[in-house]
Design a protein around this motif. Structure first.
Motif, PDB file in Angstrom:
ATOM      1  N   GLU A 112       0.811  -1.210   0.000  1.00 20.26           N
ATOM      2  CA  GLU A 112       0.000   0.000   0.000  1.00 20.26           C
ATOM      3  C   GLU A 112       0.848   1.264   0.000  1.00 20.26           C
ATOM      4  O   GLU A 112       0.363   2.339  -0.359  1.00 20.26           O
ATOM      5  N   ARG A 113       2.110   1.143   0.396  1.00 19.53           N
ATOM      6  CA  ARG A 113       2.943   2.320   0.600  1.00 19.53           C
ATOM      7  C   ARG A 113       4.161   2.407  -0.300  1.00 19.53           C
ATOM      8  O   ARG A 113       4.788   3.463  -0.390  1.00 19.53           O
ATOM      9  N   VAL A 114       4.555   1.294  -0.952  1.00 15.09           N
ATOM     10  CA  VAL A 114       5.752   1.296  -1.789  1.00 15.09           C
ATOM     11  C   VAL A 114       5.437   0.629  -3.118  1.00 15.09           C
ATOM     12  O   VAL A 114       4.882  -0.468  -3.156  1.00 15.09           O
ATOM     13  N   HIS A 115       5.768   1.321  -4.210  1.00 17.65           N
ATOM     14  CA  HIS A 115       5.608   0.757  -5.550  1.00 17.65           C
ATOM     15  C   HIS A 115       6.936   0.898  -6.286  1.00 17.65           C
ATOM     16  O   HIS A 115       7.542   1.980  -6.297  1.00 17.65           O
ATOM     17  N   LEU A 116       7.410  -0.185  -6.882  1.00 18.81           N
ATOM     18  CA  LEU A 116       8.676  -0.176  -7.612  1.00 18.81           C
ATOM     19  C   LEU A 116       8.388  -0.066  -9.107  1.00 18.81           C
ATOM     20  O   LEU A 116       7.718  -0.920  -9.684  1.00 18.81           O
ATOM     21  N   ASP A 117       8.920   0.981  -9.735  1.00 21.43           N
ATOM     22  CA  ASP A 117       8.710   1.228 -11.163  1.00 21.43           C
ATOM     23  C   ASP A 117      10.075   1.256 -11.830  1.00 21.43           C
ATOM     24  O   ASP A 117      10.797   2.247 -11.753  1.00 21.43           O
ATOM     25  N   ALA A 118      10.447   0.162 -12.493  1.00 17.71           N
ATOM     26  CA  ALA A 118      11.805   0.009 -13.013  1.00 17.71           C
ATOM     27  C   ALA A 118      12.131   0.875 -14.228  1.00 17.71           C
ATOM     28  O   ALA A 118      13.230   1.421 -14.312  1.00 17.71           O
ATOM     29  N   PRO A 119      11.244   1.020 -15.223  1.00 12.19           N
ATOM     30  CA  PRO A 119      11.631   1.762 -16.433  1.00 12.19           C
ATOM     31  C   PRO A 119      11.914   3.234 -16.152  1.00 12.19           C
ATOM     32  O   PRO A 119      11.405   3.811 -15.191  1.00 12.19           O
ATOM     33  N   GLY A 120      12.747   3.832 -17.032  1.00 14.30           N
ATOM     34  CA  GLY A 120      13.034   5.252 -16.911  1.00 14.30           C
ATOM     35  C   GLY A 120      11.868   6.087 -17.402  1.00 14.30           C
ATOM     36  O   GLY A 120      10.886   5.583 -17.944  1.00 14.30           O
ATOM     37  N   TRP A 121      11.985   7.399 -17.231  1.00 14.50           N
ATOM     38  CA  TRP A 121      10.935   8.309 -17.664  1.00 14.50           C
ATOM     39  C   TRP A 121      10.864   8.388 -19.181  1.00 14.50           C
ATOM     40  O   TRP A 121      11.857   8.215 -19.881  1.00 14.50           O
ATOM     41  N   PHE A 122       9.676   8.714 -19.680  1.00 13.00           N
ATOM     42  CA  PHE A 122       9.438   9.011 -21.093  1.00 13.00           C
ATOM     43  C   PHE A 122       9.794   7.851 -22.019  1.00 13.00           C
ATOM     44  O   PHE A 122      10.279   8.041 -23.123  1.00 13.00           O
ATOM     45  N   ARG A 123       9.577   6.648 -21.571  1.00 12.80           N
ATOM     46  CA  ARG A 123       9.788   5.493 -22.440  1.00 12.80           C
ATOM     47  C   ARG A 123       8.871   4.371 -21.991  1.00 12.80           C
ATOM     48  O   ARG A 123       8.517   4.258 -20.818  1.00 12.80           O
ATOM     49  N   ARG A 124       8.489   3.566 -22.957  1.00 11.14           N
ATOM     50  CA  ARG A 124       7.641   2.420 -22.660  1.00 11.14           C
ATOM     51  C   ARG A 124       8.481   1.160 -22.699  1.00 11.14           C
ATOM     52  O   ARG A 124       9.373   1.032 -23.555  1.00 11.14           O
ATOM     53  N   PRO A 125       8.230   0.207 -21.815  1.00 17.86           N
ATOM     54  CA  PRO A 125       8.994  -1.046 -21.844  1.00 17.86           C
ATOM     55  C   PRO A 125       8.765  -1.789 -23.148  1.00 17.86           C
ATOM     56  O   PRO A 125       7.728  -1.662 -23.805  1.00 17.86           O
ATOM     57  N   ASP A 126       9.778  -2.569 -23.554  1.00 16.15           N
ATOM     58  CA  ASP A 126       9.650  -3.395 -24.744  1.00 16.15           C
ATOM     59  C   ASP A 126       8.542  -4.427 -24.572  1.00 16.15           C
ATOM     60  O   ASP A 126       8.289  -4.904 -23.461  1.00 16.15           O
ATOM     61  N   GLU A 127       7.911  -4.768 -25.690  1.00 16.35           N
ATOM     62  CA  GLU A 127       7.042  -5.934 -25.696  1.00 16.35           C
ATOM     63  C   GLU A 127       7.938  -7.174 -25.753  1.00 16.35           C
ATOM     64  O   GLU A 127       8.826  -7.263 -26.605  1.00 16.35           O
ATOM     65  N   THR A 128       7.720  -8.118 -24.840  1.00 14.62           N
ATOM     66  CA  THR A 128       8.600  -9.297 -24.773  1.00 14.62           C
ATOM     67  C   THR A 128       7.781 -10.587 -24.755  1.00 14.62           C
ATOM     68  O   THR A 128       7.786 -11.321 -23.765  1.00 14.62           O
ATOM     69  N   PRO A 129       7.065 -10.904 -25.838  1.00 14.86           N
ATOM     70  CA  PRO A 129       6.230 -12.106 -25.840  1.00 14.86           C
ATOM     71  C   PRO A 129       7.008 -13.403 -25.718  1.00 14.86           C
ATOM     72  O   PRO A 129       6.462 -14.422 -25.290  1.00 14.86           O
ATOM     73  N   ALA A 130       8.296 -13.388 -26.096  1.00 10.15           N
ATOM     74  CA  ALA A 130       9.093 -14.623 -26.060  1.00 10.15           C
ATOM     75  C   ALA A 130       9.816 -14.817 -24.738  1.00 10.15           C
ATOM     76  O   ALA A 130      10.459 -15.849 -24.523  1.00 10.15           O
ATOM     77  N   LEU A 131       9.699 -13.846 -23.823  1.00  8.34           N
ATOM     78  CA  LEU A 131      10.528 -13.880 -22.620  1.00  8.34           C
ATOM     79  C   LEU A 131      10.210 -15.060 -21.720  1.00  8.34           C
ATOM     80  O   LEU A 131      11.116 -15.678 -21.145  1.00  8.34           O
ATOM     81  N   ALA A 132       8.945 -15.401 -21.548  1.00  3.08           N
ATOM     82  CA  ALA A 132       8.581 -16.515 -20.666  1.00  3.08           C
ATOM     83  C   ALA A 132       9.181 -17.821 -21.169  1.00  3.08           C
ATOM     84  O   ALA A 132       9.664 -18.644 -20.377  1.00  3.08           O
ATOM     85  N   ALA A 133       9.170 -18.028 -22.507  1.00  6.68           N
ATOM     86  CA  ALA A 133       9.759 -19.241 -23.072  1.00  6.68           C
ATOM     87  C   ALA A 133      11.276 -19.255 -22.875  1.00  6.68           C
ATOM     88  O   ALA A 133      11.876 -20.302 -22.602  1.00  6.68           O
ATOM     89  N   VAL A 134      11.894 -18.095 -23.015  1.00  3.11           N
ATOM     90  CA  VAL A 134      13.332 -17.988 -22.757  1.00  3.11           C
ATOM     91  C   VAL A 134      13.634 -18.339 -21.304  1.00  3.11           C
ATOM     92  O   VAL A 134      14.589 -19.067 -20.999  1.00  3.11           O
ATOM     93  N   ALA A 135      12.808 -17.824 -20.381  1.00  5.53           N
ATOM     94  CA  ALA A 135      13.012 -18.097 -18.963  1.00  5.53           C
ATOM     95  C   ALA A 135      12.882 -19.586 -18.657  1.00  5.53           C
ATOM     96  O   ALA A 135      13.652 -20.138 -17.861  1.00  5.53           O
TER      97      ALA A 135
END
Length: 339
Positions: A122-145
């Motif tokens: 409720e009090r802490v949110h972690l937002d990894a990406p930098g400002w003014f950019r959208r994260p990449d679409e990574t549809p293959a990432l789960a299979a890679v993992a």
């Protein structure tokens, strides 16, 4: 102190299984003799722990034994609830697993910590990406993992920008850098990094591989990132900078460029100025980095950068010398009154 070490020893055995005395001693930063004394203390307290001699022996808990996390401190409970990035876990196909694990941790916490822990989200949110950019679409990432977890070789199609290539790789690690995922993988004898958002398709070959025994993901990534940053510094300029404004270089330049510049700095002269070599990706980028220092920096070389800065300064002067269009500069108004 010893109580904390006993809990740490117990959790190490619970998570890693059979371990030797020297291995545990290194983890706990104590002597091997201390490890065996701690084993005896746990056994006397009723913990089903035993040691087996011989080449294949070691220290272990009886199969199936688990301890509740009732020894956690307030700070430790907070750290556990903050330890994962939900979005990152979802990217890896572990969103449900993370939620389940957090519920188990909450259930295992003593009542006095459970309420505090549930307030973390409720009090802490972690937002990894930098400002003014959208994260990449990574549809293959789960299979890679999935291939990564099980040490399975994978075959992928990768957009290298100039062309699409196919690669057969041994996945060694995944890195989340400023909201962007990278796959670190072995290609033959080389270890390379691939941006996960450019992986177009992936499939497991079904073959397993042996990870290099000396490979450390954190060390490899740090070294590769440093090498990449240095490789991007293609041009350099010799400059004079007022020591009072050197700090601005840390704002306008990348860390690798700042480090190289500071290493080249001379001692301040009688006017408080130093000479140093400032690197950058290009002269255009370097011009943008130099301008905020205004009159507190002078480019000595190359001549083309001096000419570029002079042209930029002249254009700025021409634009602002007449003042605002709606509020002419006094000198401009005076000039018009005499014509």
């Amino acid at each position: 102190m010893r109580a904390s070490r006993l809990v740490q020893l117990l959790l190490l055995l619970q998570t890693r299984g059979n371990s030797t005395g020297p291995e545990l001693a290194r983890q706990l930063e104590v002597s091997v003799r201390t490890v065996y004394r701690d084993v005896e203390a746990l056994s006397a307290a009723g913990v089903p722990i035993y040691s087996a001699p011989g080449h294949a022996g070691g220290i272990r808990l009886v199969d199936g034994y688990r301890t509740r996390l009732t020894g956690m401190t307030t700070a430790e409970a907070d750290a556990v609830l903050l330890g994962g990035l939900p979005a990152a876990a979802a990217d890896l196909g572990l969103g449900t697993v993370l939620a389940t694990a957090q519920l188990k941790v909450l259930a295992a916490l003593p009542p006095e910590l459970r309420g505090r822990a549930t307030r973390i989200a409720e009090r802490v949110h972690l937002d990894a990406p930098g400002w003014f950019r959208r994260p990449d679409e990574t549809p293959a990432l789960a299979a890679v993992a999935q291939a990564l977890w099980h040490d399975r070789t994978l075959r992928l199609r990768y957009d290298r920008r100039d062309k699409i290539v196919e690669r057969t790789l041994d996945p060694l690690g995944l890195v989340l850098k400023a909201g962007t995922w990278y796959l670190v993988a072995r290609d033959g004898t080389s270890i390379r990094s691939y941006r996960a958002g450019r992986i177009l398709s992936v499939e497991s070959t079904g073959e397993t591989f042996h990870r290099p025994g000396d490979f450390d993901l954190t060390s490899h990534w740090q070294h590769a990132a440093d090498e990449f940053a240095r490789a991007m510094l293609l041009v350099r300029a010799r400059c004079r900078v007022a020591t009072s404004h050197l700090r601005l270089l840390r704002i306008t330049l990348d860390p690798a460029a700042v480090a190289e510049a500071m290493d080249s700095a001379t001692e301040p002269d009688e006017h408080g100025w130093v000479e140093l070599t400032v690197p950058s990706e290009s002269y255009e980028v370097l011009t943008t980095a130099i301008l905020p220092l205004g009159e507190f920096i002078e480019v000595l070389a190359p001549a083309e950068l001096r000419a570029q800065l002079a042209a930029t300064a002249a254009a700025m002067h021409a634009r602002y010398a007449q003042g605002h269009p709606d509020h002419p500069h006094p000198s401009a108004q005076k000039y018009r009154s005499h014509t």
